[in-house]
Design a protein around this motif. Sequence first.
Motif, short mmCIF file in Angstrom:
data_model
loop_
_atom_site.label_atom_id
_atom_site.label_comp_id
_atom_site.label_asym_id
_atom_site.label_seq_id
_atom_site.Cartn_x
_atom_site.Cartn_y
_atom_site.Cartn_z
N GLN A 25 0.88 -1.18 -0.20
CA GLN A 25 -0.19 -0.09 -0.21
C GLN A 25 0.80 1.37 -0.01
O GLN A 25 1.82 1.29 0.75
CB GLN A 25 -0.85 0.21 1.19
N ARG A 26 0.69 2.06 -1.00
CA ARG A 26 1.57 3.32 -1.19
C ARG A 26 0.53 4.29 -0.75
O ARG A 26 -0.45 4.43 -0.64
CB ARG A 26 1.97 3.53 -2.81
N SER A 28 -1.60 7.81 -0.95
CA SER A 28 -2.99 7.94 -1.42
C SER A 28 -3.70 6.78 -1.53
O SER A 28 -4.56 6.79 -2.48
CB SER A 28 -2.66 8.66 -2.82
N TYR A 30 -3.12 3.82 -3.02
CA TYR A 30 -2.91 2.87 -3.93
C TYR A 30 -2.38 1.52 -3.48
O TYR A 30 -1.43 1.70 -2.56
CB TYR A 30 -2.12 3.53 -5.06
N ILE A 32 -0.75 -2.01 -4.79
CA ILE A 32 0.13 -2.68 -6.05
C ILE A 32 0.61 -4.13 -5.57
O ILE A 32 1.24 -4.02 -4.55
CB ILE A 32 1.10 -1.69 -6.74
N ASP A 77 7.07 -3.22 -9.20
CA ASP A 77 5.63 -3.22 -9.36
C ASP A 77 4.94 -4.45 -10.67
O ASP A 77 5.77 -4.32 -11.59
CB ASP A 77 5.19 -2.01 -9.90
N SER A 79 1.99 -4.72 -11.37
CA SER A 79 0.61 -4.42 -12.06
C SER A 79 0.65 -3.81 -13.27
O SER A 79 1.94 -3.79 -14.00
CB SER A 79 0.02 -3.18 -11.16
N TYR A 81 0.57 -0.92 -14.21
CA TYR A 81 1.04 0.62 -14.25
C TYR A 81 2.73 0.55 -14.13
O TYR A 81 3.16 1.49 -14.68
CB TYR A 81 0.44 1.23 -13.23
N ASP A 83 5.25 0.63 -11.83
CA ASP A 83 5.91 2.14 -11.20
C ASP A 83 7.38 0.98 -11.01
O ASP A 83 7.56 0.16 -10.59
CB ASP A 83 5.13 1.80 -9.99
N MET A 189 -13.87 3.20 -9.42
CA MET A 189 -12.96 2.59 -8.64
C MET A 189 -14.00 1.35 -7.81
O MET A 189 -13.25 0.22 -7.70
CB MET A 189 -12.43 3.13 -7.44
#
Length: 191
Positions: A25-26, A28, A30, A32, A77, A79, A81, A83, A189
Amino acid sequence: MNKIIYMTLKNLKARLAKQPILWVQRESGYVIPCTCAFYKAATPDQIYSFVKETGFFLPTSYIDFLKMHDGAILFQDQSEYVDSPWYIFGLEEIMEYSEQNELPPNLYAIAKYDQIIIFIDSSRVKEGREDYLFEGATIGHDYEAINLNFEVWFERLIVCQGAFFWYWNNYSLKNYQPEEISLDELNEMEE
Protein backbone atom coordinates in the motif's frame (compact mmCIF):
# COMPACT_ATOMS: atom_id res chain seq x y z
CA MET A 1 27.15 -8.67 11.18
CA ASN A 2 24.78 -5.74 11.64
CA LYS A 3 21.65 -7.06 13.41
CA ILE A 4 19.21 -4.61 11.75
CA ILE A 5 20.48 -5.44 8.24
CA TYR A 6 20.50 -9.18 8.95
CA MET A 7 17.01 -9.30 10.53
CA THR A 8 15.46 -6.99 7.93
CA LEU A 9 16.73 -9.11 5.03
CA LYS A 10 16.06 -12.44 6.76
CA ASN A 11 12.45 -11.60 7.56
CA LEU A 12 11.69 -9.96 4.21
CA LYS A 13 12.99 -13.06 2.41
CA ALA A 14 10.97 -15.30 4.76
CA ARG A 15 7.80 -13.36 3.86
CA LEU A 16 8.63 -13.66 0.16
CA ALA A 17 9.27 -17.41 0.49
CA LYS A 18 5.71 -17.85 1.79
CA GLN A 19 4.18 -15.49 -0.74
CA PRO A 20 6.36 -14.15 -3.60
CA ILE A 21 3.95 -11.30 -4.36
CA LEU A 22 3.74 -8.59 -1.69
CA TRP A 23 0.68 -6.36 -1.79
CA VAL A 24 2.11 -2.94 -1.05
CA GLN A 25 0.00 0.00 0.00
CA ARG A 26 1.46 3.30 -1.16
CA GLU A 27 0.57 6.90 -0.42
CA SER A 28 -2.90 8.07 -1.47
CA GLY A 29 -4.30 4.59 -0.87
CA TYR A 30 -2.92 2.82 -3.94
CA VAL A 31 -2.25 -0.92 -3.57
CA ILE A 32 0.11 -2.69 -5.96
CA PRO A 33 1.50 -6.24 -6.25
CA CYS A 34 5.29 -6.26 -5.93
CA THR A 35 8.20 -8.68 -6.03
CA CYS A 36 11.77 -8.47 -4.78
CA ALA A 37 14.99 -9.96 -6.13
CA PHE A 38 18.34 -10.31 -4.40
CA TYR A 39 21.76 -10.64 -6.02
CA LYS A 40 24.36 -13.11 -4.82
CA ALA A 41 26.71 -12.06 -2.03
CA ALA A 42 29.87 -10.05 -2.65
CA THR A 43 33.03 -11.78 -1.51
CA PRO A 44 35.46 -10.13 0.91
CA ASP A 45 38.00 -10.00 -1.96
CA GLN A 46 35.51 -8.14 -4.18
CA ILE A 47 34.79 -5.63 -1.41
CA TYR A 48 38.51 -5.14 -0.72
CA SER A 49 39.26 -4.66 -4.43
CA PHE A 50 36.42 -2.15 -4.77
CA VAL A 51 37.66 -0.06 -1.82
CA LYS A 52 41.27 -0.22 -3.05
CA GLU A 53 40.29 0.78 -6.62
CA THR A 54 37.84 3.57 -5.76
CA GLY A 55 39.23 4.91 -2.49
CA PHE A 56 35.65 5.05 -1.16
CA PHE A 57 34.98 4.45 2.51
CA LEU A 58 32.11 1.99 2.99
CA PRO A 59 30.00 2.04 6.14
CA THR A 60 30.01 -1.24 8.06
CA SER A 61 26.25 -1.74 7.67
CA TYR A 62 26.51 -1.41 3.89
CA ILE A 63 29.43 -3.88 3.86
CA ASP A 64 27.23 -6.29 5.82
CA PHE A 65 24.46 -5.83 3.24
CA LEU A 66 26.95 -6.55 0.44
CA LYS A 67 28.14 -9.69 2.23
CA MET A 68 24.56 -10.95 2.09
CA HIS A 69 23.57 -9.49 -1.30
CA ASP A 70 25.63 -7.54 -3.80
CA GLY A 71 22.54 -5.54 -4.78
CA ALA A 72 18.77 -5.99 -4.85
CA ILE A 73 15.61 -4.94 -6.67
CA LEU A 74 12.90 -4.07 -4.15
CA PHE A 75 9.18 -3.54 -4.61
CA GLN A 76 9.11 -4.26 -8.36
CA ASP A 77 5.59 -3.33 -9.44
CA GLN A 78 3.82 -6.28 -11.09
CA SER A 79 0.66 -4.35 -11.98
CA GLU A 80 -0.29 -2.94 -15.35
CA TYR A 81 1.11 0.48 -14.31
CA VAL A 82 4.66 -0.76 -13.68
CA ASP A 83 5.85 1.78 -11.13
CA SER A 84 9.63 2.00 -10.74
CA PRO A 85 11.28 -0.35 -8.20
CA TRP A 86 14.05 0.49 -5.76
CA TYR A 87 17.46 -0.63 -6.99
CA ILE A 88 19.96 -1.14 -4.19
CA PHE A 89 23.34 -1.03 -5.92
CA GLY A 90 26.02 -3.62 -5.69
CA LEU A 91 29.71 -2.90 -6.19
CA GLU A 92 29.64 -3.09 -9.99
CA GLU A 93 26.61 -0.79 -10.19
CA ILE A 94 28.32 1.78 -7.97
CA MET A 95 31.34 1.73 -10.28
CA GLU A 96 29.18 2.03 -13.41
CA TYR A 97 27.17 4.93 -11.99
CA SER A 98 30.34 6.73 -10.88
CA GLU A 99 31.94 6.28 -14.32
CA GLN A 100 28.82 7.44 -16.21
CA ASN A 101 27.95 10.46 -14.05
CA GLU A 102 29.81 13.51 -12.88
CA LEU A 103 29.77 13.41 -9.07
CA PRO A 104 31.61 15.20 -6.30
CA PRO A 105 34.62 13.01 -5.38
CA ASN A 106 33.23 12.26 -1.92
CA LEU A 107 29.84 10.90 -3.11
CA TYR A 108 28.95 7.52 -4.56
CA ALA A 109 25.48 6.23 -5.45
CA ILE A 110 24.05 3.21 -3.63
CA ALA A 111 20.35 3.21 -4.56
CA LYS A 112 17.96 4.47 -7.20
CA TYR A 113 14.22 4.92 -7.55
CA ASP A 114 13.14 6.42 -10.88
CA GLN A 115 15.04 9.77 -10.98
CA ILE A 116 15.96 9.78 -7.26
CA ILE A 117 19.44 8.63 -6.23
CA ILE A 118 20.67 7.85 -2.70
CA PHE A 119 24.36 8.61 -2.12
CA ILE A 120 26.89 7.89 0.59
CA ASP A 121 29.32 10.67 1.50
CA SER A 122 32.60 8.79 1.77
CA SER A 123 34.29 11.64 3.65
CA ARG A 124 31.63 11.53 6.37
CA VAL A 125 32.06 7.76 6.69
CA LYS A 126 35.83 8.28 7.01
CA GLU A 127 35.19 10.81 9.80
CA GLY A 128 33.03 8.27 11.65
CA ARG A 129 29.84 10.27 11.18
CA GLU A 130 26.49 8.45 11.00
CA ASP A 131 24.69 11.14 8.95
CA TYR A 132 26.32 10.16 5.66
CA LEU A 133 23.32 9.59 3.36
CA PHE A 134 22.32 12.15 0.74
CA GLU A 135 19.53 12.35 -1.81
CA GLY A 136 19.96 13.68 -5.32
CA ALA A 137 18.44 13.34 -8.77
CA THR A 138 19.69 11.90 -12.04
CA ILE A 139 19.27 15.38 -13.51
CA GLY A 140 21.16 18.24 -11.89
CA HIS A 141 23.81 18.37 -9.24
CA ASP A 142 21.90 19.18 -6.07
CA TYR A 143 22.47 16.87 -3.12
CA GLU A 144 20.58 17.11 0.15
CA ALA A 145 21.49 15.40 3.41
CA ILE A 146 18.77 13.10 4.71
CA ASN A 147 20.45 12.65 8.12
CA LEU A 148 20.40 8.87 8.13
CA ASN A 149 22.85 6.00 7.96
CA PHE A 150 22.41 2.95 5.71
CA GLU A 151 21.01 0.56 8.30
CA VAL A 152 18.26 2.93 9.49
CA TRP A 153 17.41 4.01 5.93
CA PHE A 154 17.28 0.42 4.66
CA GLU A 155 15.16 -0.91 7.53
CA ARG A 156 12.67 1.95 7.23
CA LEU A 157 12.56 1.57 3.43
CA ILE A 158 11.48 -2.06 3.91
CA VAL A 159 9.04 -1.29 6.74
CA CYS A 160 7.34 1.49 4.73
CA GLN A 161 7.33 -0.66 1.58
CA GLY A 162 9.48 1.61 -0.55
CA ALA A 163 7.86 4.95 0.32
CA PHE A 164 9.96 8.10 0.68
CA PHE A 165 9.59 8.11 4.46
CA TRP A 166 12.22 10.85 4.94
CA TYR A 167 9.72 13.31 3.40
CA TRP A 168 6.93 12.48 5.82
CA ASN A 169 7.96 15.12 8.37
CA ASN A 170 7.51 17.74 5.66
CA TYR A 171 3.73 17.28 5.80
CA SER A 172 1.71 18.78 8.60
CA LEU A 173 -1.82 20.02 8.96
CA LYS A 174 -0.57 23.45 7.88
CA ASN A 175 0.67 22.36 4.44
CA TYR A 176 -1.18 19.11 3.74
CA GLN A 177 -3.87 19.31 1.09
CA PRO A 178 -6.16 16.28 1.02
CA GLU A 179 -7.04 14.94 -2.40
CA GLU A 180 -10.72 14.93 -3.23
CA ILE A 181 -12.32 12.22 -5.33
CA SER A 182 -15.33 12.81 -7.55
CA LEU A 183 -18.42 10.64 -7.36
CA ASP A 184 -17.70 9.37 -10.89
CA GLU A 185 -14.15 8.34 -9.89
CA LEU A 186 -15.48 6.68 -6.77
CA ASN A 187 -18.04 4.69 -8.75
CA GLU A 188 -15.38 3.69 -11.27
CA MET A 189 -13.07 2.46 -8.50
CA GLU A 190 -15.88 0.45 -6.91
CA GLU A 191 -16.46 -1.52 -10.13
